[in-house]
Motif scaffolding. Structure first.
Motif, PDB file in Angstrom:
ATOM      1  N   ASP A  67     -18.229 -80.576  23.366  1.00 26.90           N
ATOM      2  CA  ASP A  67     -18.796 -80.014  22.145  1.00 26.90           C
ATOM      3  C   ASP A  67     -20.248 -80.440  21.910  1.00 26.90           C
ATOM      4  OD1 ASP A  67     -18.156 -82.642  21.651  1.00 26.90           O
ATOM      5  OD2 ASP A  67     -17.391 -82.280  19.623  1.00 26.90           O
ATOM      6  N   CYS A  68     -20.802 -81.247  22.796  1.00 26.38           N
ATOM      7  CA  CYS A  68     -22.186 -81.717  22.665  1.00 26.38           C
ATOM      8  C   CYS A  68     -23.134 -80.742  23.362  1.00 26.38           C
ATOM      9  CB  CYS A  68     -22.324 -83.104  23.281  1.00 26.38           C
ATOM     10  SG  CYS A  68     -24.004 -83.734  23.251  1.00 26.38           S
ATOM     11  N   ASN A  69     -24.202 -80.383  22.685  1.00 26.44           N
ATOM     12  CA  ASN A  69     -25.234 -79.560  23.300  1.00 26.44           C
ATOM     13  C   ASN A  69     -26.215 -80.524  23.969  1.00 26.44           C
ATOM     14  OD1 ASN A  69     -27.333 -77.920  24.026  1.00 26.44           O
ATOM     15  ND2 ASN A  69     -27.400 -76.789  22.088  1.00 26.44           N
ATOM     16  N   TYR A  70     -25.982 -80.806  25.232  1.00 24.79           N
ATOM     17  CA  TYR A  70     -26.768 -81.825  25.919  1.00 24.79           C
ATOM     18  C   TYR A  70     -28.222 -81.429  26.104  1.00 24.79           C
ATOM     19  CZ  TYR A  70     -25.576 -79.034  30.042  1.00 24.79           C
ATOM     20  OH  TYR A  70     -25.404 -78.036  30.939  1.00 24.79           O
ATOM     21  N   ASP A  71     -28.532 -80.138  26.135  1.00 23.13           N
ATOM     22  CA  ASP A  71     -29.938 -79.726  26.231  1.00 23.13           C
ATOM     23  C   ASP A  71     -30.734 -80.225  25.027  1.00 23.13           C
ATOM     24  OD1 ASP A  71     -29.820 -78.454  28.695  1.00 23.13           O
ATOM     25  OD2 ASP A  71     -29.183 -76.548  27.804  1.00 23.13           O
TER      26      ASP A  71
END
Length: 166
Positions: free
Chosen positions: A154-158
């Motif tokens: 669920d993490c937007n790593y960008d």
């Protein structure tokens, strides 16, 4: 003219005190091997189970050699039985295989009643391994390192790492 080969005299079975001595000596020497492995391990996937396996393996090899000593039929039977057993663990580093061989060699030497050989060579090999590790000999000269970051799905790593990697 008929040639006869001199056969080795049959091995005398070990007495109970010698069996006990061999098992204790093998366990102590393999404990040194296990301690050396633990102290010199530099990876990220250390396994206490693997260290216990080194102890067990070396001691069991001593028992096996004491059982088959001088009996060819028993040796072939044991070989057949052990051929169906295989390691269920992938070896992470090639040095792990070296420690498996060291534990097995320790068990072989003690089981073959080569107590002086085992008592001298195992501590010497462990001391050499420890010295190589402490002195950091043969270390690779790297200009960079590998960084592994785990994030949830669920993490937007960008977005999370954009500023850091910029």
């Amino acid at each position: 003219m008929r040639l006869q080969c001199a056969s080795a005299p049959p091995a005398t079975p070990p007495a109970a005190t010698e069996i006990l001595f061999a098992i204790v000596l093998s366990f102590l020497l393999n404990a040194l091997v296990a301690w050396t492995y633990k102290r010199t391990y530099r990876g990220t996937r250390y396994s206490q189970d693997y260290v216990h396996t080194l102890l067990i393996l070396g001691t069991v090899v001593t028992l096996v050699i004491l059982v088959v000593m001088g009996n060819l039929a028993t040796a072939f039977g044991m070989f057949a039985a052990f051929s169906i057993i295989r390691f269920r663990r992938n070896v992470g580093q090639s040095r792990d295989i070296g420690f498996i061989f060291l534990a097995m060699a320790t068990g072989l030497a003690v089981g073959a009643r080569q107590y002086l050989l085992a008592g001298v060579t195992v501590p010497l090999v462990c001391a050499i391994i420890w010295a190589i590790s402490v002195r950091d000999l043969f270390v690779a000269q790297r200009s960079s390192h590998l960084l592994r970051i785990r994030v949830n799905n669920d993490c937007n790593y960008d977005q999370a790492f954009a500023e850091v990697f910029a």
